[in-house]
Scaffold this active site. Structure first.
Site, PDB file in Angstrom:
ATOM      1  N   SER A   4       0.980  -1.151  -0.348  1.00 30.97           N
ATOM      2  CA  SER A   4       0.055   0.108   0.050  1.00 30.97           C
ATOM      3  C   SER A   4       0.993   1.304  -0.114  1.00 30.97           C
ATOM      4  O   SER A   4       2.057   1.269   0.426  1.00 30.97           O
ATOM      5  CB  SER A   4      -0.764   0.000   1.283  1.00 30.97           C
ATOM      6  OG  SER A   4      -1.449   1.219   1.308  1.00 30.97           O
ATOM      7  N   TYR A  19      -2.829  -0.570  10.712  1.00 27.57           N
ATOM      8  CA  TYR A  19      -2.487  -0.714   9.267  1.00 27.57           C
ATOM      9  C   TYR A  19      -1.123  -0.125   8.948  1.00 27.57           C
ATOM     10  O   TYR A  19      -0.460  -1.006   8.000  1.00 27.57           O
ATOM     11  CB  TYR A  19      -3.554   0.074   8.631  1.00 27.57           C
ATOM     12  CG  TYR A  19      -3.733  -0.204   6.976  1.00 27.57           C
ATOM     13  CD1 TYR A  19      -4.317  -1.377   6.670  1.00 27.57           C
ATOM     14  CD2 TYR A  19      -3.226   0.724   6.136  1.00 27.57           C
ATOM     15  CE1 TYR A  19      -4.478  -1.705   5.020  1.00 27.57           C
ATOM     16  CE2 TYR A  19      -3.279   0.370   4.792  1.00 27.57           C
ATOM     17  CZ  TYR A  19      -3.806  -0.570   4.296  1.00 27.57           C
ATOM     18  OH  TYR A  19      -3.913  -0.669   3.115  1.00 27.57           O
TER      19      TYR A  19
HETATM   20  P1  NDP Z   1     -11.380  -5.989   0.120  1.00 27.26           P
HETATM   21  O1  NDP Z   1     -11.830  -5.872   1.652  1.00 27.26           O
HETATM   22  O2  NDP Z   1     -12.294  -6.014  -1.157  1.00 27.26           O
HETATM   23  O3  NDP Z   1     -10.591  -7.395  -0.140  1.00 27.26           O
HETATM   24  C1  NDP Z   1      -9.843  -7.900   0.932  1.00 27.26           C
HETATM   25  C2  NDP Z   1      -9.880  -9.234   0.638  1.00 27.26           C
HETATM   26  O4  NDP Z   1      -9.064 -10.148   2.018  1.00 27.26           O
HETATM   27  C3  NDP Z   1     -11.276 -10.075   0.708  1.00 27.26           C
HETATM   28  O5  NDP Z   1     -11.201 -11.048  -0.227  1.00 27.26           O
HETATM   29  C4  NDP Z   1     -11.357 -10.729   2.132  1.00 27.26           C
HETATM   30  O6  NDP Z   1     -12.184 -11.855   1.909  1.00 27.26           O
HETATM   31  C5  NDP Z   1      -9.774 -11.086   2.446  1.00 27.26           C
HETATM   32  N1  NDP Z   1      -9.605 -11.465   3.690  1.00 27.26           N
HETATM   33  C6  NDP Z   1      -9.759 -10.392   4.938  1.00 27.26           C
HETATM   34  N2  NDP Z   1      -9.552 -10.941   5.967  1.00 27.26           N
HETATM   35  C7  NDP Z   1      -8.825 -12.163   5.560  1.00 27.26           C
HETATM   36  C8  NDP Z   1      -8.531 -13.502   6.367  1.00 27.26           C
HETATM   37  N3  NDP Z   1      -8.262 -13.443   7.882  1.00 27.26           N
HETATM   38  N4  NDP Z   1      -8.214 -14.659   5.712  1.00 27.26           N
HETATM   39  C9  NDP Z   1      -8.161 -14.773   4.355  1.00 27.26           C
HETATM   40  N5  NDP Z   1      -8.551 -13.386   3.674  1.00 27.26           N
HETATM   41  C10 NDP Z   1      -9.134 -12.520   4.452  1.00 27.26           C
HETATM   42  O7  NDP Z   1     -10.520  -4.708   0.087  1.00 27.26           O
HETATM   43  P2  NDP Z   1      -9.248  -4.455  -1.083  1.00 27.26           P
HETATM   44  O8  NDP Z   1      -9.417  -5.448  -2.424  1.00 27.26           O
HETATM   45  O9  NDP Z   1      -9.372  -2.876  -1.175  1.00 27.26           O
HETATM   46  O10 NDP Z   1      -7.904  -4.883  -0.471  1.00 27.26           O
HETATM   47  C11 NDP Z   1      -6.873  -5.839  -0.905  1.00 27.26           C
HETATM   48  C12 NDP Z   1      -5.411  -5.713  -0.619  1.00 27.26           C
HETATM   49  O11 NDP Z   1      -5.362  -4.203  -1.032  1.00 27.26           O
HETATM   50  C13 NDP Z   1      -5.263  -5.438   1.064  1.00 27.26           C
HETATM   51  O12 NDP Z   1      -4.183  -5.816   1.514  1.00 27.26           O
HETATM   52  C14 NDP Z   1      -5.238  -3.955   1.177  1.00 27.26           C
HETATM   53  O13 NDP Z   1      -4.724  -3.511   2.228  1.00 27.26           O
HETATM   54  C15 NDP Z   1      -4.557  -3.544  -0.115  1.00 27.26           C
HETATM   55  N6  NDP Z   1      -4.667  -2.174  -0.429  1.00 27.26           N
HETATM   56  C16 NDP Z   1      -5.906  -1.548  -0.589  1.00 27.26           C
HETATM   57  C17 NDP Z   1      -6.030  -0.049  -1.030  1.00 27.26           C
HETATM   58  C18 NDP Z   1      -7.501   0.365  -1.332  1.00 27.26           C
HETATM   59  O14 NDP Z   1      -7.457   1.706  -1.118  1.00 27.26           O
HETATM   60  N7  NDP Z   1      -8.599  -0.304  -1.361  1.00 27.26           N
HETATM   61  C19 NDP Z   1      -5.036   0.624  -1.367  1.00 27.26           C
HETATM   62  C20 NDP Z   1      -3.556  -0.008  -1.001  1.00 27.26           C
HETATM   63  C21 NDP Z   1      -3.560  -1.251  -0.732  1.00 27.26           C
HETATM   64  P3  NDP Z   1     -12.854 -12.689   2.983  1.00 27.26           P
HETATM   65  O15 NDP Z   1     -13.804 -11.626   3.823  1.00 27.26           O
HETATM   66  O16 NDP Z   1     -13.731 -13.631   2.249  1.00 27.26           O
HETATM   67  O17 NDP Z   1     -11.921 -13.639   3.939  1.00 27.26           O
END
Ligand code: NDP
Length: 335
Positions: free
Chosen positions: A143, A156
């Site tokens: 990120s 975070y």
């Molecule tokens: P989402 O919430 O859409 O995606 C997060 C994903 O992680 C989901 O598929 C969720 O699925 C999964 N997840 C959460 N907890 C767990 C767990 N304990 N075990 C396995 N899977 C898990 O958000 P984003 O797509 O935005 O996030 C994806 C990545 O991108 C993250 O690492 C985030 O920090 C990073 N990021 C996002 C930014 C943004 O602005 N959106 C900017 C910079 C980085 P489920 O609930 O089914 O487990």
């Protein structure tokens, strides 16, 4: 179909929504073989059907990345199914927003467990496989928060700074292995359901943007890294700007971030406190986008950049043409 990626096996964590889901679809379109992981089995099963519809092989492996043994089983299942793991993407992530002391420490612990430990467990599971195979690309989705601190998202920030250090260390440990790569990706703000999934203890309604990149922009970077690995890649110039600003002027950057975030919080509407789905997965938010661009009726940052770029080039061309014309007038003899 993509000749470089067709048949390549890719494991993606956090595939049930947002960036991970966009990445699964992007690799599926290129004929990759996919092992898709997250906690929620329903959205993963639907995604598998969608990927197969695009001509890809895909399996769903419901996995909680905070469970090291479950992550090891994910690697094992992917390897037994496809015979090889070419690319592993540690993408699962979450976070808690608000004053640090106002959130239960369980939420902070969970942030570190999912983001940092989940990434470390992924690496621990796949690196022995890469070393046996003699090749493989590990992609850690970090990120811009891994380059510059984000006040009111302290855990975070800690997790993402941690992943950046972890990624850099691993890269150097593995440097003698020419065909094993460790890549860090640093997205700017992305329109995903992520903010709804995280916890918010600020008592304010979150209203990020309006400068959003899309999950597809990040997915395109993952695809390009699977083909041609690079050490660190920013998605969007704000991430690169944050990196440069914090590297050159850490204290002013830190203070500016504090000022901006405090102002934004001060102006924000009141909102409910929520733990999101950090501790218990929810049905909400299984799409690629979070609906922010649509709600704000703004184009994506990439389109804005493109329009500004075209306008700048056109402006420069007009300026140069008018200067040339003026020089021509000056050179012409007066009758
Ligand atoms: P989402 O919430 O859409 O995606 C997060 C994903 O992680 C989901 O598929 C969720 O699925 C999964 N997840 C959460 N907890 C767990 C767990 N304990 N075990 C396995 N899977 C898990 O958000 P984003 O797509 O935005 O996030 C994806 C990545 O991108 C993250 O690492 C985030 O920090 C990073 N990021 C996002 C930014 C943004 O602005 N959106 C900017 C910079 C980085 P489920 O609930 O089914 O487990």
């Amino acid at each position: 179909m993509d000749h470089e990626l067709r048949g390549r096996s890719v494991v993606i964590t956090g595939a049930s929504s947002g960036i991970g889901r966009a990445a699964a679809l992007a690799f599926a379109r290129r004929g990759a073989r996919l092992a898709l992981a997250a906690r929620r089995p329903g959205p993963l099963d639907e995604l598998v059907v969608e990927c197969r519809g695009l001509g890809a092989e895909a399996i769903a492996v419901p996995t909680d990345v905070t469970d090291a043994e479950a992550v090891a089983r994910l690697a094992d299942q992917a390897q037994r199914t496809f015979g090889v793991i070419d690319t592993w993407i540690n993408n699962a992530g979450t976070g808690v927003f608000g004053p640090y002391q106002d959130a239960d420490v369980a939420l902070h612990r969970r942030t570190i467990e999912v983001n940092l430990l989940g990434t470390m467990y992924g690496a621990a599971a796949v690196l022995p496989i890469f070393l046996r195979q003699g090749h493989g690309t590990l992609i850690n989705n970090i990120s811009m928060g891994g380059w510059a601190p984000t006040p009111f998202a302290a855990a975070y920030t800690a997790s993402k700074f941690g992943i950046r250090g972890f990624t850099a260390s691993l890269r150097q440990e593995l440097a003698p292995h020419r065909h094993i790569h460790v890549c860090g990706v640093f997205p700017s703000i992305i329109d995903t359901p992520g903010l709804d999934h995280g916890a918010n203890v600020s008592g304010k309604r979150l209203n990020p943007g309006p400068f959003f990149y899309t999950a597809e922009d990040v997915a395109a970077v993952f695809v390009s890294l699977a083909r041609r690995p690079r050490d660190e890649t920013a998605v969007g110039w704000p991430a690169r700007a944050a990196q440069v600003a914090f590297a050159l002027a850490p204290m002013p950057t830190e203070q500016l971030m504090g000022l901006v975030m405090r102002k934004a919080l001060g102006r924000a509407d009141p909102g409910p406190r929520t733990d999101g789905d950090m501790l218990v997965p929810s049905d909400k938010g299984t799409s690629v986008d979070g609906g922010w661009l649509a709600a704000k009726k703004v184009p994506s940052a990439r389109r804005i950049n493109k329009a500004v770029g075209i306008a700048a080039v056109a402006g420069l061309a007009i300026l140069l043409a008018s200067r040339a014309a003026a020089r021509g007038d000056a050179a012409r003899p007066i009758d």
